[in-house]
Design an enzyme around this catalytic site. Structure first.
Site, PDB file in Angstrom:
ATOM      1  N   HIS A  77      -8.255 -12.765 -18.244  1.00  9.84           N
ATOM      2  CA  HIS A  77      -8.669 -12.151 -16.984  1.00  9.84           C
ATOM      3  C   HIS A  77      -9.254 -10.757 -17.166  1.00  9.84           C
ATOM      4  O   HIS A  77      -9.392  -9.991 -16.207  1.00  9.84           O
ATOM      5  CB  HIS A  77      -7.522 -12.159 -15.971  1.00  9.84           C
ATOM      6  CG  HIS A  77      -7.414 -13.483 -15.272  1.00  9.84           C
ATOM      7  ND1 HIS A  77      -7.441 -14.667 -15.957  1.00  9.84           N
ATOM      8  CD2 HIS A  77      -7.328 -13.823 -13.968  1.00  9.84           C
ATOM      9  CE1 HIS A  77      -7.361 -15.671 -15.095  1.00  9.84           C
ATOM     10  NE2 HIS A  77      -7.294 -15.176 -13.875  1.00  9.84           N
ATOM     11  N   ASP A 139      -0.789  -7.153  -8.328  1.00  9.00           N
ATOM     12  CA  ASP A 139      -1.088  -7.836  -7.059  1.00  9.00           C
ATOM     13  C   ASP A 139      -1.216  -9.332  -7.281  1.00  9.00           C
ATOM     14  O   ASP A 139      -0.764 -10.144  -6.484  1.00  9.00           O
ATOM     15  CB  ASP A 139      -2.430  -7.355  -6.488  1.00  9.00           C
ATOM     16  CG  ASP A 139      -2.376  -5.919  -6.023  1.00  9.00           C
ATOM     17  OD1 ASP A 139      -1.265  -5.385  -5.883  1.00  9.00           O
ATOM     18  OD2 ASP A 139      -3.456  -5.346  -5.815  1.00  9.00           O
ATOM     19  N   GLU A 252       0.356   0.366  -0.653  1.00 14.18           N
ATOM     20  CA  GLU A 252      -1.008   0.159  -1.176  1.00 14.18           C
ATOM     21  C   GLU A 252      -1.994   0.489  -0.071  1.00 14.18           C
ATOM     22  O   GLU A 252      -1.595   0.965   1.002  1.00 14.18           O
ATOM     23  CB  GLU A 252      -1.213  -1.296  -1.623  1.00 14.18           C
ATOM     24  CG  GLU A 252      -0.961  -1.522  -3.086  1.00 14.18           C
ATOM     25  CD  GLU A 252      -1.736  -2.688  -3.657  1.00 14.18           C
ATOM     26  OE1 GLU A 252      -2.753  -3.104  -3.081  1.00 14.18           O
ATOM     27  OE2 GLU A 252      -1.315  -3.170  -4.740  1.00 14.18           O
TER      28      GLU A 252
END
Ligand code: FAD
Length: 501
Positions: A77, A139, A252
């Site tokens: 990723h 996240d 956040e």
């Protein structure tokens, strides 16, 4: 048992590698690509290790050659080829057995997890089998333990519990000389801290020990909207500096555009299934870029709902958000941590999961965030980035200073994450080069304006850029490389060191 998938040409040119191989076309392998989709590097072979010893064998085999490199690949990723190895060996860390173990020690309960486990797998195992959970998350959870520990691992919990690199107590690491080590803050601490945030340069993490605590059952999840960045930043900083017993568990936030665009605009704000965004409530002077602060408070079964509501209410009433533009939901803990899966499903559906992702992640000091906001978010990016633009603060004191991670100077710094998605051509324009150029312009603006910033997931090619990035930590980074990976075999896709023979 180790299987190596090696292409014919590379096998012919590496007769001394001495490992069992199955010949396939490595170019077809996922190891030549990553989530970013911007670069591609064809490995000589993909190795599927079944143990730390297999990892060590592959590294020793590479060391016996004049030029082979080795890249651990977690879930691929990265966005700039960081887990690739051009004509080298790629270790598919997902192949390590997914054995997780609960460890009870005098100082707490821990999970021993393989370096190739996804955080999602750790979550489901810990909560469903033991009612326990790590404190610090990303996240998105389909990232590997080894991949995020090699970088930092941040989310809305970082301000309170620290990043993932501050939430690990022991590692099994195979260094660049093919030796296996167990390290912690008391045993081989230099290696332990080198590897954390070390961009894969010093060793391959095959096991990590993660502290666990009782998992909450539910989460009070709230989003509120700001028209003024100054108010947004002041409130966010107030929330992240409160004493732990008076703080949220998660803080956040993100910038969004004043439009009805489903990705960039106000439809991205309401919590799914909740009330809709009433734009008539925005103040008359609101500009083109608005802010959404996102907070969450965990609830354990022994806590009363009324007490939790009171705590949320007390903190929220102090905040200067636009009254009426508030969105709240009570959700299960696992559902809350899995919230980004919905984004992935939608992006897979519309094809933008498979297209390039020219993402940019920057840590920028609180000192400069207002100037950055004016120049970049309100200026260059006033139309959005076709994806989330995260902007939220965390505290430097929650990061172990001895790790390899490079951070800005100030105690409070923001993550600014520009998570760009591109619709597949011809539905969307082929603008990737322009977006990459815009990222470069943003970094140039940070540099020329003298902002106190560091790239998160840095991607540089010149030694001078790496030296600037690591700053005071650079000399130690180079020394540690010579100590733990003297031939510079590991993680060549980071483009920091060149393989020596
Ligand atoms: P890879 O991309 O496979 O590897 C990354 C680097 O680590 C490479 O250099 C590789 O060689 C090295 N590496 C991998 N495994 C090991 C190992 N076991 N030992 C030593 N080195 C290793 N980051 C955050 O902090 N917070 C987020 O909320 C967040 N959300 C994301 C959401 C999405 C959709 C994506 C695509 C990325 C997100 N990231 C986030 C970034 C992510 O943390 C990094 O890209 C991370 O490197 C990806 O993990 P991976 O397992 O795919 O690693």
């Amino acid at each position: 048992m180790m299987l190596a998938y090696m292409d014919h040409a590379a096998a012919a040119s590496e007769p001394d590698a001495g490992e069992p191989t199955v010949a396939v076309d490595a170019a077809e392998s996922a190891a030549a690509r990553d989530f970013g989709g911007l670069v591609s590097a064809r490995p000589a072979a993909v190795v599927r290790p079944a143990s730390a010893e297999d990892v060590a064998s592959a590294i020793r085999a590479a060391a016996r050659t004049a030029h082979l490199t080795v890249a651990a690949r977690g879930n691929g990723h990265s966005v700039a080829g960081q887990a690739m190895a051009e004509r080298g060996l790629v270790l598919d860390m997902r192949a390590l057995p997914r054995r997780m173990q609960l460890v009870r020690l005098a100082d707490g309960v821990f999970a021993d997890v393989p370096g190739g486990a996804l955080w999602e797998e750790v979550l489901h195992w810990a909560v469903s089998k033991h009612g326990l959970a790590p404190a610090s998350w990303t996240d998105y959870l389909r990232l590997t333990v080894g991949g995020t520990l090699s970088n930092g691992g941040v989310s809305g919990q970082s301000f309170r519990y620290g990043p993932q690199v501050s939430n690990v107590t022991e590692l099994d690491v195979v260094t660049g000389d093919g030796e296996c080590h167990v390290c912690s803050r008391s045993s081989h601490p230099d290696l332990f801290f080198a590897v954390l945030g070390g961009l894969g340069q010093f060793g391959v993490i095959t096991r990590a020990r993660i502290p666990l605590s009782p998992a909450p059952q539910t989460v009070r999840w709230t989003r509120v909207v700001y028209a003024s960045f100054a108010d947004y930043a002041a409130d966010a900083e107030w929330l992240v500096t409160r004493p732990a017993n008076e703080a949220f568990n998660y803080v956040e936030g993100f910038a969004f555009v004043r439009s009805d665009d489903p990705v960039n605009g106000w439809p991205s704000v309401p919590i799914p299934g909740g009330s809709r965004f009433d734009q008539s409530l925005l103040p008359a002077g609101a500009g083109p870029v608005l802010y959404c602060l996102e907070v969450a408070l965990y609830q354990h079964h022994h806590q009363l709902a009324d007490d939790m509501d009171k705590r949320v209410g007390e903190m929220m009433e102090r905040l200067k958000y636009v009254r009426g533009l508030e969105f709240a939901a009570g959700v299960g803990y696992v559902d809350f941590l899995s919230r980004v899966n919905r984004v992935e499903e939608e992006a897979r559906r519309n094809g933008s999961w498979a297209t390039p992702h020219p993402w940019l992640n920057i840590f920028i000091s609180s000192r400069d965030i207002a100037a950055f906001e004016r120049a970049v978010l309100h200026g260059m990016l006033a139309d959005g980035v076709d994806g989330p633009m995260l902007v939220y603060p965390m505290l430097k004191s929650k990061w172990e200073q001895a790790t390899s991670v490079a951070l800005p100077e100030g105690e409070i710094f923001y993550l600014v994450a520009l998570l760009r998605f591109c619709l597949p051509y011809p539905s969307g324009p082929p603008v990737v080069d322009e977006l990459v150029a815009q990222n470069t312009a943003i970094i140039d603006a940070c540099r020329s304006n003298g902002y106190d910033y560091k790239m998160y997931f840095p991607s540089y090619h010149a030694a001078s850029d790496w030296a600037r990035h690591f700053g005071a930590k650079w000399a130690r980074f180079v020394e540690r490389k010579a100590r733990y990976d003297p031939l510079a075999i590991l993680a060549p896709g980071q483009n920091i060191f060149s393989r020596s023979s």
